[in-house]
Design an enzyme around this catalytic site. Structure first.
Site, PDB file in Angstrom:
ATOM      1  N   ILE A 320      -4.394  -3.792   5.922  1.00  0.00           N
ATOM      2  CA  ILE A 320      -3.533  -2.618   6.039  1.00  0.00           C
ATOM      3  C   ILE A 320      -3.612  -1.820   4.753  1.00  0.00           C
ATOM      4  O   ILE A 320      -3.964  -2.350   3.689  1.00  0.00           O
ATOM      5  CB  ILE A 320      -2.071  -2.974   6.402  1.00  0.00           C
ATOM      6  N   GLU A 321      -3.270  -0.550   4.857  1.00  0.00           N
ATOM      7  CA  GLU A 321      -3.573   0.387   3.776  1.00  0.00           C
ATOM      8  C   GLU A 321      -2.783   0.145   2.505  1.00  0.00           C
ATOM      9  O   GLU A 321      -3.145   0.641   1.430  1.00  0.00           O
ATOM     10  CB  GLU A 321      -3.396   1.829   4.251  1.00  0.00           C
ATOM     11  N   GLN A 322      -1.695  -0.599   2.571  1.00  0.00           N
ATOM     12  CA  GLN A 322      -0.916  -0.884   1.363  1.00  0.00           C
ATOM     13  C   GLN A 322      -1.653  -1.826   0.405  1.00  0.00           C
ATOM     14  O   GLN A 322      -1.179  -2.091  -0.693  1.00  0.00           O
ATOM     15  CB  GLN A 322       0.449  -1.470   1.728  1.00  0.00           C
ATOM     16  N   GLY A 323      -2.814  -2.327   0.819  1.00  0.00           N
ATOM     17  CA  GLY A 323      -3.622  -3.174  -0.056  1.00  0.00           C
ATOM     18  C   GLY A 323      -3.679  -4.624   0.372  1.00  0.00           C
ATOM     19  O   GLY A 323      -4.204  -5.467  -0.359  1.00  0.00           O
ATOM     20  N   PHE A 351      -8.261   2.198  -0.264  1.00  0.00           N
ATOM     21  CA  PHE A 351      -8.685   3.466   0.336  1.00  0.00           C
ATOM     22  C   PHE A 351     -10.097   3.858  -0.079  1.00  0.00           C
ATOM     23  O   PHE A 351     -10.786   4.548   0.681  1.00  0.00           O
ATOM     24  CB  PHE A 351      -7.687   4.567  -0.003  1.00  0.00           C
TER      25      PHE A 351
END
Length: 525
Positions: A320-323, A351
């Site tokens: 997921i994009e939060q890392g 990202f």
């Protein structure tokens, strides 16, 4: 050396007209709300600070007045540039009533832009956002009439169209960690993500601004493990201690989110057998062994639950994009944390990989889909949800599967004898003639030969040459009355229209078992 201040003292450091860069994510994840509350109280008591510009990369808050909504008072804020707006309904209302200048830019773009600001570069050049509402040929990321300044430019570089997102100085960065030592080093050992705290602090420092850090506890100088220090002391001006700080809004501390322990997979609650699970099951049929996967917020994150229930997680890597890399993403308000992660990296690095096309398949939600394959998740009616990382991911993943119910607003379904029965139709159609906001461009997908599926509980479509083709229908569903009549346009109907897999509509495991062979196209198998 950083100063140790009470939160009310820290709030006085923020001047009228400042640009604040806030880090954090929904559900209290890395959210410095203890400090935000003090800033809000000072404004309500004194009228200062006023005329602020608020920049938040992700959605921050709980939908109940915290996070970004602490700043949602007329006169307190002049402009908001947000990646996701869904957790701040009060700020949405200020935008809708034209009381602030409102912008929505992709989460990944804002995340990477913090590094450009830190390096004092002019801005970020990228394809991300082309042909969406962020493109200046459409809205340029503007959410209302009050937003008049152009923050995004269309340029051509070496014969290729790109978007240029301009840098801006940061006066104050407000970040969060777990522990601060006496010098001001900030560690994150109990946090569920790193997010953008390092690049945000660097951006403020190199803009001539200040960095205010909220932590749960203090430590002696030199006692922190340097591997756990995420923000070094030379970047930190002020430390505010909040002993009552929770990891997320749901728990003071969950060690399975921070990587301290790993919980058994069977401790995770399986999805209830309902419409959400039906959509997730059909979507999960698109998984291949060895895939590197991104999961979006909402109905799409149910794919991880199905994979876990079917025993497939050891052959997949969810991100997921939060890392967060590996494990199973958390649900609901605390989406952004993950159970049993393999790694937790900085959001800008995540990202970087996403923008470069590293994701094999992305499962994302959809609020509206139109005849050209465009998808809207960002703005509909009087709701400003914002795009979050949706544009960054959907435009760069090798394959995309959009997941949604066919209609919404009271939809009720049940299953019987491996057939789908529509008990009550939803009052709102999701497949519309034209989406209100282009968050995903079907034309962009066509130009880049990106395979796209649209999965619902009763029908599956594919994007073919700029239009939708119906390729599957649920057993028990009538094509004319329960599919075509519930759409505002007529899709192409495949000459080989198939029934959806009947296992989707039966309780119990689907028994998706894979052979040992891994797809050779997946480099990270």
């Amino acid at each position: 050396m950083a100063r140790l201040l009470k939160r009310d003292e820290a709030a006085t450091l923020i001047r009228d007209g400042s640009t604040l860069l806030l880090t954090g994510s929904g559900g209290g994840l890395m959210d410095a709300d203890f400090i935000y509350e003090a800033i809000e109280r000072r404004f309500l008591e004194t009228g200062h600070p006023q005329g602020l510009t608020i920049v938040h990369i992700t959605g921050i808050g709980d939908g109940r007045g915290g996070g970004v909504d602490r700043f949602a008072h007329p006169g307190m804020v002049r402009r908001v540039i947000g990646g996701h707006w869904g957790w701040s309904p009060k700020m949405q209302q200020l935008a809708l009533s034209e009381q602030i200048e409102a912008y929505n830019l992709p989460q990944g773009v804002l995340s990477l832009l913090t590094r450009e600001i830190a390096a004092r570069r002019k801005g970020l050049f990228t394809r991300v956002g082309l042909m969406t509402f962020v493109d200046p040929r459409l809205q340029g990321g503007k959410l209302n009439r009050a937003a008049k300044e152009d923050l995004v430019r269309l340029i051509e570089l070496e014969g290729e169209e790109l978007l240029f997102y301009r840098s801006f100085p940061v006066d104050v960065a407000i970040v969060r960690g777990t522990t601060a030592d006496e010098s001001g080093n900030i560690s994150v050992e109990w946090e569920a993500a790193n997010l953008d705290v390092l690049s945000a602090a660097q951006a403020a420092r190199n803009s001539g601004g200040i960095v205010i850090a909220q932590v749960k506890r203090l430590a002696r100088r030199g006692t922190l493990n340097p591997r756990l220090v995420k923000i070094p002391a030379h970047l930190v001006d002020v430390v505010v201690v909040h002993p009552g700080q929770w990891q997320t809004c749901e728990a003071e501390y969950n060690p399975a989110f921070s990587g301290e322990i790993r919980v058994p997979p069977d401790i995770l609650t399986p999805l209830d057998f309902g419409v959400r699970k039906l959509v997730a099951r059909r979507a999960a049929l698109e998984l291949k062994p060895g895939s590197l996967v991104n999961l979006g917020f909402g109905i799409a994150d149910g794919v991880a639950d199905v994979a876990a229930e079917e025993g497939l997680c050891d052959r997949l890597t969810f991100t997921i994009e939060q890392g967060i890399i590996g494990g199973v993403p958390a649900k609901g308000a605390i989406f952004g944390a993950g159970w049993n992660p393999d790694a937790i990296i900085d959001a800008p690095s995540q990202f970087d990989f996403y923008h470069g096309g590293g994701i094999d398949i992305a499962f994302l939600g959809a609020a509206q889909v139109d005849a050209r394959g465009n998808v809207n998740v960002s703005k509909f009616g009087n709701t400003i949800a914002g795009c979050g990382g949706f544009i960054d991911i959907s435009q760069t993943a090798k394959r995309v599967v959009f997941c949604c119910t066919f209609t919404t607003g009271g939809l009720r379904v049940r299953c019987e004898d491996q057939r789908l029965i529509i008990e009550k139709e939803g009052s709102v159609k999701k497949f519309v003639r034209e989406v209100e906001h282009v968050t995903y461009s079907g034309e962009y997908a066509r130009l880049h030969n990106q395979p796209v599926l649209y999965v619902t509980e009763r029908a599956v479509f594919e994007l073919v040459e700029g239009h939708l083709r119906l390729v599957e229908i649920a057993p028990g569903v009538d094509l004319e009355s329960q599919v075509l009549s519930q759409m505002e346009f007529v899709p192409e109907i495949s000459s080989d229209l198939r029934l959806m897999d009947p296992r989707i509509f039966a309780e119990g495991r689907m028994n998706l078992g894979w052979s040992e062979k891994v797809d050779p196209e997946l480099r990270h198998a």
